[in-house]
Design a protein around this motif. Sequence first.
Motif, PDB file in Angstrom:
ATOM      1  N   PRO A 158      40.602  74.505 107.258  1.00 22.25           N
ATOM      2  CA  PRO A 158      40.810  73.467 108.281  1.00 22.25           C
ATOM      3  C   PRO A 158      39.955  73.685 109.530  1.00 22.25           C
ATOM      4  N   LEU A 159      39.752  74.935 109.926  1.00 24.79           N
ATOM      5  CA  LEU A 159      38.961  75.218 111.117  1.00 24.79           C
ATOM      6  C   LEU A 159      37.480  74.922 110.888  1.00 24.79           C
ATOM      7  N   THR A 160      36.920  75.393 109.760  1.00 24.09           N
ATOM      8  CA  THR A 160      35.495  75.194 109.531  1.00 24.09           C
ATOM      9  C   THR A 160      35.177  73.727 109.268  1.00 24.09           C
TER      10      THR A 160
ATOM     11  N   ARG B  88      41.138  68.289  89.946  1.00 22.54           N
ATOM     12  CA  ARG B  88      41.769  69.527  90.430  1.00 22.54           C
ATOM     13  C   ARG B  88      40.713  70.585  90.720  1.00 22.54           C
ATOM     14  N   VAL B  89      39.654  70.588  89.932  1.00 23.58           N
ATOM     15  CA  VAL B  89      38.535  71.488  90.211  1.00 23.58           C
ATOM     16  C   VAL B  89      37.851  71.081  91.517  1.00 23.58           C
ATOM     17  N   ALA B  90      37.737  69.771  91.724  1.00 23.68           N
ATOM     18  CA  ALA B  90      37.103  69.274  92.944  1.00 23.68           C
ATOM     19  C   ALA B  90      37.864  69.726  94.186  1.00 23.68           C
ATOM     20  N   TRP B  91      39.185  69.614  94.155  1.00 24.87           N
ATOM     21  CA  TRP B  91      39.989  70.027  95.309  1.00 24.87           C
ATOM     22  C   TRP B  91      39.924  71.531  95.509  1.00 24.87           C
ATOM     23  N   ALA B  92      39.847  72.280  94.407  1.00 25.16           N
ATOM     24  CA  ALA B  92      39.700  73.733  94.538  1.00 25.16           C
ATOM     25  C   ALA B  92      38.369  74.078  95.196  1.00 25.16           C
ATOM     26  N   ASP B  93      37.310  73.339  94.849  1.00 24.30           N
ATOM     27  CA  ASP B  93      36.018  73.549  95.489  1.00 24.30           C
ATOM     28  C   ASP B  93      36.094  73.274  96.988  1.00 24.30           C
ATOM     29  N   LEU B  94      36.763  72.169  97.355  1.00 24.00           N
ATOM     30  CA  LEU B  94      36.866  71.807  98.762  1.00 24.00           C
ATOM     31  C   LEU B  94      37.599  72.889  99.551  1.00 24.00           C
ATOM     32  N   ARG B  95      38.676  73.437  98.975  1.00 22.94           N
ATOM     33  CA  ARG B  95      39.418  74.497  99.668  1.00 22.94           C
ATOM     34  C   ARG B  95      38.592  75.766  99.791  1.00 22.94           C
ATOM     35  N   THR B  96      37.677  75.970  98.838  1.00 24.95           N
ATOM     36  CA  THR B  96      36.815  77.151  98.903  1.00 24.95           C
ATOM     37  C   THR B  96      35.712  76.975  99.934  1.00 24.95           C
TER      38      THR B  96
ATOM     39  N   VAL C  89      34.629  63.429  83.264  1.00 21.04           N
ATOM     40  CA  VAL C  89      34.576  64.772  83.858  1.00 21.04           C
ATOM     41  C   VAL C  89      33.864  64.720  85.193  1.00 21.04           C
ATOM     42  N   PHE C  90      32.714  64.052  85.223  1.00 22.05           N
ATOM     43  CA  PHE C  90      31.910  64.049  86.442  1.00 22.05           C
ATOM     44  C   PHE C  90      32.424  63.056  87.476  1.00 22.05           C
ATOM     45  N   VAL C  91      33.164  62.056  87.068  1.00 21.34           N
ATOM     46  CA  VAL C  91      33.809  61.180  88.040  1.00 21.34           C
ATOM     47  C   VAL C  91      34.836  61.963  88.846  1.00 21.34           C
ATOM     48  N   GLY C  92      35.610  62.806  88.171  1.00 22.83           N
ATOM     49  CA  GLY C  92      36.604  63.608  88.881  1.00 22.83           C
ATOM     50  C   GLY C  92      36.032  64.841  89.543  1.00 22.83           C
ATOM     51  N   ARG C  93      34.893  65.301  89.033  1.00 23.56           N
ATOM     52  CA  ARG C  93      34.327  66.587  89.464  1.00 23.56           C
ATOM     53  C   ARG C  93      33.955  66.633  90.939  1.00 23.56           C
ATOM     54  N   SER C  94      33.537  65.504  91.509  1.00 15.32           N
ATOM     55  CA  SER C  94      33.056  65.486  92.895  1.00 15.32           C
ATOM     56  C   SER C  94      33.877  64.569  93.788  1.00 15.32           C
ATOM     57  N   LEU C  95      35.090  64.275  93.395  1.00 15.01           N
ATOM     58  CA  LEU C  95      35.927  63.367  94.179  1.00 15.01           C
ATOM     59  C   LEU C  95      36.283  63.922  95.557  1.00 15.01           C
ATOM     60  N   GLN C  96      36.159  65.225  95.747  1.00 17.79           N
ATOM     61  CA  GLN C  96      36.567  65.812  97.018  1.00 17.79           C
ATOM     62  C   GLN C  96      35.755  65.274  98.187  1.00 17.79           C
TER      63      GLN C  96
END
Length: 276
Positions: A37-39, A25-33, A113-120
């Motif tokens: 969609p445009l960038t 969930r942190v990974a997806w929040a990072d991706l949205r930050t 933790v780190f497996v999920g951390r960068s899944l984005q």
Amino acid sequence: MPDVEALREPRRHPRASAIIAASSRVAWADLRTIYTPLTWTVGWLGRIVMQVVFYALIGTLLGDHRTFVFLFVGQAVMACVMEVFMSIASTTWERGAGTLPLLTAAPGSLWPVFVGRSLQWLPSGAATACVALFVVGPFLGVSWSLPTAPLAAAAVLLTGASMYPFALTIAAYALRRPGWRNVLSSVASTVTMLICGVTVPLEFWPTWVHTLANALPITHGLDAVRTLQSVTITGSALPQLGWTALSGIAWFAIAVCAFNVFGAAGRRDGSIGFGD
């Protein structure tokens, strides 16, 4: 008064799957930050597609369409892996944020933790590669048949997923030397591109380089994608896909050990919170 019996009960560590889900969930929040969609479409996807086409045009300069297809497919699949390698840098973000000591003190192992951390980076990289292969490719003469195209897309995703543990293994070392994270990522990308059949056929290299290349999942995954592009029989790529998955599992085990070693060493010498 505290419940004495409750204090005597052994502490239950959360399941690895629950930790991975929470960390993702942190990974997806990072991706949205990082992207809108445009960038993502213009800034990232557009640049990578131009990079893939640029390398493929070498085949056009040589007047060889087979070389063009070889380079185009290789660079498109490599685009997915390059984005997966961004996990090397994003893994060290926890150290920069000052949360690594807390993660180490928390119940449970560090590796989930780190497996999920960068899944984005995985779905983003797979989407980038698939747009290049199946949207841009047909306009440039890189054709796909209906039976093989879906399996080729799955092969791209499997290749990225299998290279992810390899990137995490490097990331576990980068946690000890965070200043080297970008260097490690660049070196890993360059070596992978050189020896794994992305830009140079494997036959060009001596036997010992073949051995190194076969240890990396992209070598087998890329071979599977190229096979699916050139034939209409989906079963012909299954052996390569099997080797891709097996090598990815092996690197996952290595990544787990690497994070465990990092955690144990950091607790001994106190470098988790105060390293450079």
